[in-house]
Enzyme design. Structure first.
Site, PDB file in Angstrom:
ATOM      1  N   HIS A 176     -18.347  12.477   1.548  1.00 22.25           N
ATOM      2  CA  HIS A 176     -18.819  11.202   2.084  1.00 22.25           C
ATOM      3  C   HIS A 176     -20.347  11.217   2.133  1.00 22.25           C
ATOM      4  CE1 HIS A 176     -18.488   7.522   4.474  1.00 22.25           C
ATOM      5  NE2 HIS A 176     -19.446   8.009   5.237  1.00 22.25           N
ATOM      6  N   ARG A 179       0.834  -1.200   0.000  1.00 26.19           N
ATOM      7  CA  ARG A 179       0.000   0.000   0.000  1.00 26.19           C
ATOM      8  C   ARG A 179       0.869   1.250   0.000  1.00 26.19           C
ATOM      9  NH1 ARG A 179      -4.641   1.331   1.618  1.00 26.19           N
ATOM     10  NH2 ARG A 179      -3.918   2.672   3.320  1.00 26.19           N
TER      11      ARG A 179
HETATM   12  C1  GRF Z   1     -20.273   9.364  -3.886  1.00 24.38           C
HETATM   13  O1  GRF Z   1     -21.529   9.374  -3.238  1.00 24.38           O
HETATM   14  C2  GRF Z   1     -19.168   9.377  -2.854  1.00 24.38           C
HETATM   15  O2  GRF Z   1     -19.470  10.120  -1.708  1.00 24.38           O
HETATM   16  C3  GRF Z   1     -19.095   7.925  -2.497  1.00 24.38           C
HETATM   17  O3  GRF Z   1     -19.242   7.225  -3.712  1.00 24.38           O
HETATM   18  C4  GRF Z   1     -20.023   8.040  -4.596  1.00 24.38           C
HETATM   19  C5  GRF Z   1     -19.225   8.231  -5.843  1.00 24.38           C
HETATM   20  O4  GRF Z   1     -20.075   8.706  -6.829  1.00 24.38           O
HETATM   21  N1  GRF Z   1     -17.834   7.616  -1.867  1.00 24.38           N
HETATM   22  P1  GRF Z   1     -19.463   9.297  -8.206  1.00 24.38           P
HETATM   23  O5  GRF Z   1     -18.334   8.361  -8.639  1.00 24.38           O
HETATM   24  O6  GRF Z   1     -18.962  10.677  -7.917  1.00 24.38           O
HETATM   25  O7  GRF Z   1     -20.637   9.276  -9.142  1.00 24.38           O
END
Ligand code: GRF
Length: 196
Positions: free
Chosen positions: A107, A63
């Site tokens: 998030h 990682r």
């Molecule tokens: C978003 O809701 C983000 O917060 C979550 O995954 C989704 C990604 O959506 N981690 P996108 O790829 O921007 O359409």
């Protein structure tokens, strides 16, 4: 303000940032897009002629090695801000230390509620009638950094995970663009926020 945006999936948040930053009056520009796989969202970067790079974890010994390559690719663009928009990897400590607090994440829940990779599913399973969106500084924890902005999103009876996530995403796009604007206009001071 020059942005590098990191994605893993469809990139609807990236698309919203590309649309907003293409307005000459908007005080930020996306200079490059990074992904951890051949994400569908990279098509948005291509459509807007924005350079992109992919750094695939499985091709690295560790990682940390993956993180070092990702960091090197990011720093090539000398961004003022790195935006994780649907980036589904935890950044190794060396990467966070090098970039934070000029490193933010969106998030799909009202942190500290429902951290982690399944926030929408977890909110549904918990039976809450309200969840939401959080834009925050990434620190060395998982979804634990200082909150920049949050907004509630109602859960409707019978919502599927997809329906709720789509409702969340409509708010998320708006909040992310507003947060980037506030950071660019220094209405939000990330250093001050992180120092609290
Ligand atoms: C978003 O809701 C983000 O917060 C979550 O995954 C989704 C990604 O959506 N981690 P996108 O790829 O921007 O359409």
């Amino acid at each position: 303000l020059s942005l590098v945006v990191l994605i893993s999936g469809g990139g609807s948040n990236l698309r919203a940032l590309l649309e907003a930053t293409s307005e000459s009056a908007f005080p930020a520009r996306v200079v490059a897009v990074g992904a951890d796989n051949e994400a569908e969202g990279l098509g948005h970067a291509e459509a807007w002629s924005i350079p992109s790079f992919t750094v695939v974890p499985s091709t690295f010994e560790s990682r940390e090695a993956w993180g070092e390559e990702l960091l090197e690719q990011i720093l090539r663009w000398s961004p003022d801000l790195v935006v994780c928009a649907g980036f589904m990897r935890i950044l190794p400590p060396n990467v966070v230390r090098a970039l934070s607090p000029r490193l933010i994440n969106t998030h799909p829940a009202l942190l500290p509620a429902f951290p982690g990779a399944h926030a929408v599913r977890d909110a549904l399973a918990a039976g809450v009638d309200t969840t939401g969106v959080t834009v925050h500084v990434i620190d060395e924890g998982v979804d634990t950094g200082p909150v920049i902005v949050q907004r509630a999103v109602p859960v409707h009876p019978g919502d599927t995970e997809h329906e709720l996530h789509e409702r969340i995403k409509t708010v998320e796009r708006e909040l992310l663009v507003a947060a980037v604007r506030d950071i660019a206009e220094q209405t939000v001071d990330l250093e001050e926020l992180a120092a609290r």
